[in-house]
Design an enzyme around this catalytic site. Structure first.
Site, mmCIF file in Angstrom:
data_model
loop_
_atom_site.group_PDB
_atom_site.id
_atom_site.type_symbol
_atom_site.label_atom_id
_atom_site.label_comp_id
_atom_site.label_asym_id
_atom_site.label_seq_id
_atom_site.Cartn_x
_atom_site.Cartn_y
_atom_site.Cartn_z
ATOM 1 N N HIS A 334 -2.971 6.227 62.377
ATOM 2 C CA HIS A 334 -1.816 5.356 62.185
ATOM 3 C C HIS A 334 -1.497 4.667 63.505
ATOM 4 C CE1 HIS A 334 2.418 4.191 61.456
ATOM 5 N NE2 HIS A 334 2.042 4.096 60.205
ATOM 6 N N ASP A 393 -0.797 6.978 53.266
ATOM 7 C CA ASP A 393 -1.724 6.396 52.297
ATOM 8 C C ASP A 393 -2.764 7.402 51.827
ATOM 9 O OD1 ASP A 393 -0.631 3.747 52.371
ATOM 10 O OD2 ASP A 393 -1.565 3.489 54.320
#
Length: 456
Positions: A334, A393
């Protein structure tokens, strides 16, 4: 029917223009370093460049030790309250929490029981779309991409606005935002139903949203032919909405909301722009890549417990030899979080419960095995400035697949959640009456003289 020669000539011209566009828009990458340009508005250590202030959301992934920033487990904070406390709070009461979270984001404090009840009732009253809107704006022009369908519908709602759609006063903006928050589930689901019917030859189902149901319940109610769902399914979808509702002012779509709002434009234009941003595969479309990557894994890894085979596949992913050959392990890593993404941590816990209820424990174990091994493979293969971990996700796509949500709705579900955060940030931009956002770009083009057309 078009003339094949015309098509051929047109394609040849387009190829020529493409070459010109590429050659005359290329910028030497070394110039970005020379002029200290922070590409993507990010420092070399991965942190975002400070461009504004907000009270709505906060993302923490470092702690300060001896004057240095040290990676730490991530924290996501809504209006000063940790997301873990928010989720534990409403879940311990056995109720849904997205509406409460939306109230918190919009108004800066947790609602009382009376305030929450009134807000839920207001959303319920606003869920219905204008008369004939579904027929005229959704069914008559079905789109193969639901995000585009939603953006078009949002822009169309400008024409249906019962007041002054260009009025950017706080009261009017709030009215418009609440209407959009309430109708986003319908825009997404109806957009999908139109796609499924006209492009995939499936039966057409248009269920009217129920004012007494929560946002998560309404999504499942409108989507499924029989409108049936379990409490656990609705609870997990509600949780996913809360975890996606806000992520600070710096994420691409929320920054887009600030950027477009700062120009003084209307609410519908601002939110449509945010939808365009979220659609991108580098932003809201990432969970689709995770699901498709796992589909490819299942075809290529026969034994889901074979860690050696898993590591070999992950290495081939990084070496651009597997799946889409992009060199990425989707769902891992991320831009902000390093040690852990709190959204993934929370979602994982409840995904395990749904996997057990659905008889999909083996698949859940496969996900957790990938989550454990991927950072090791990345660390071994690449030099990094920070660690990596599973992001939201990674598990959201798995959750949506267990809920039997169609792939076409994965990113729209994200939008249904994030409209709460976008609305809060639009309101914040308006209340603080900031200047139009206009960062600087330095021209590196050489100066030239104009050449007459006959001399070129």
């Amino acid at each position: 029917m078009a003339d094949p020669k015309t098509i051929s000539n047109s394609c040849g011209l387009l190829d020529e223009l493409t070459t010109l566009a590429r050659e005359n828009n290329y910028i030497d990458p070394s110039l970005f370093g020379k002029y200290a340009v922070k590409r993507g508005l990010r420092d070399l250590d991965g942190r975002g460049v400070l461009v504004g202030l907000t009270e709505i959301g906060e993302v923490n992934s470092y702690i300060e030790q001896d004057g240095k920033l040290v990676p730490a487990p991530g924290h996501l904070i809504y209006r000063g309250i940790d997301i873990e406390d928010i989720t534990q709070g409403y879940l311990s009461d056995g109720r849904f929490g997205f509406e409460e979270t939306t109230y918190l984001l919009l108004f800066g404090k947790l609602p009382t029981q009376e305030q929450l009840t009134n807000f839920q009732k207001l959303l319920g009253e606003k869920r219905k779309l204008p008369d004939d809107f579904v027929r005229d704006m959704v069914l008559k022009a079905p789109s193969k991409d639901i995000m585009n369908s939603m953006a078009r519908s949002v822009l169309a709602l400008y024409s249906y606005d019962e007041g002054n759609p260009d009025d950017t006063s706080l009261t009017n903006t709030l009215r418009q935002c609440i209407k959009l928050i309430a109708t986003f589930p319908s825009l997404a689901v109806y957009g999908y139903q139109a796609y499924a019917h006209y492009h995939s030859n499936q039966s057409l189902y248009i269920h009217t949203p129920q004012p007494e149901l929560s946002t998560a319940e309404n999504i499942l109610y409108m989507l499924r032919p029989d409108s049936k769902y379990t409490q656990l399914e609705a609870t997990l979808l509600d949780l996913a909405l809360i975890l996606h509702a806000e992520h600070g002012g710096g994420n691409n779509s929320t920054f887009t909301t600030h950027l477009v709002t700062s120009s003084g434009t209307d609410t519908y234009s601002s939110i449509a722009a945010a939808l365009g941003s979220l659609k991108g595969p580098k932003h809201g479309g990432a969970n689709l890549k995770v699901v498709k990557m796992f589909e490819d894994m299942r075809e290529n890894i026969k034994d889901w417990k074979d860690e050696e085979a898993i590591c070999d596949y992950l290495t081939r992913l990084l070496n651009k030899e597997a799946f889409d050959k992009a060199g990425l392990i989707y769902g891992i890593g991320h831009a902000v979080y390093s040690v852990s993404d709190p959204r993934a941590t929370i979602l994982k816990e409840y995904a395990a419960k749904l996997a057990k209820a659905k008889g999909m424990e083996d698949e859940f174990d496969f996900y957790t095995r990938i989550e454990k091994l991927a950072p090791q493979v990345i660390s071994h293969s690449r030099k990094m400035y920070k660690g990596v971990s599973a992001n939201v996700d990674f598990y959201s796509g798995f959750v949506y697949s267990m809920l039997n949500l169609p792939l076409e709705l994965y990113t729209p579900i994200f939008a249904i959640a994030r409209i709460s955060g976008w609305s809060a940030h639009r309101i914040e931009e308006i209340v603080n009456a900031g200047k139009i956002i206009r960062p600087a770009y330095k021209s590196v083009a050489e100066r030239r003289e104009y050449t007459a057309l006959t001399a070129r």
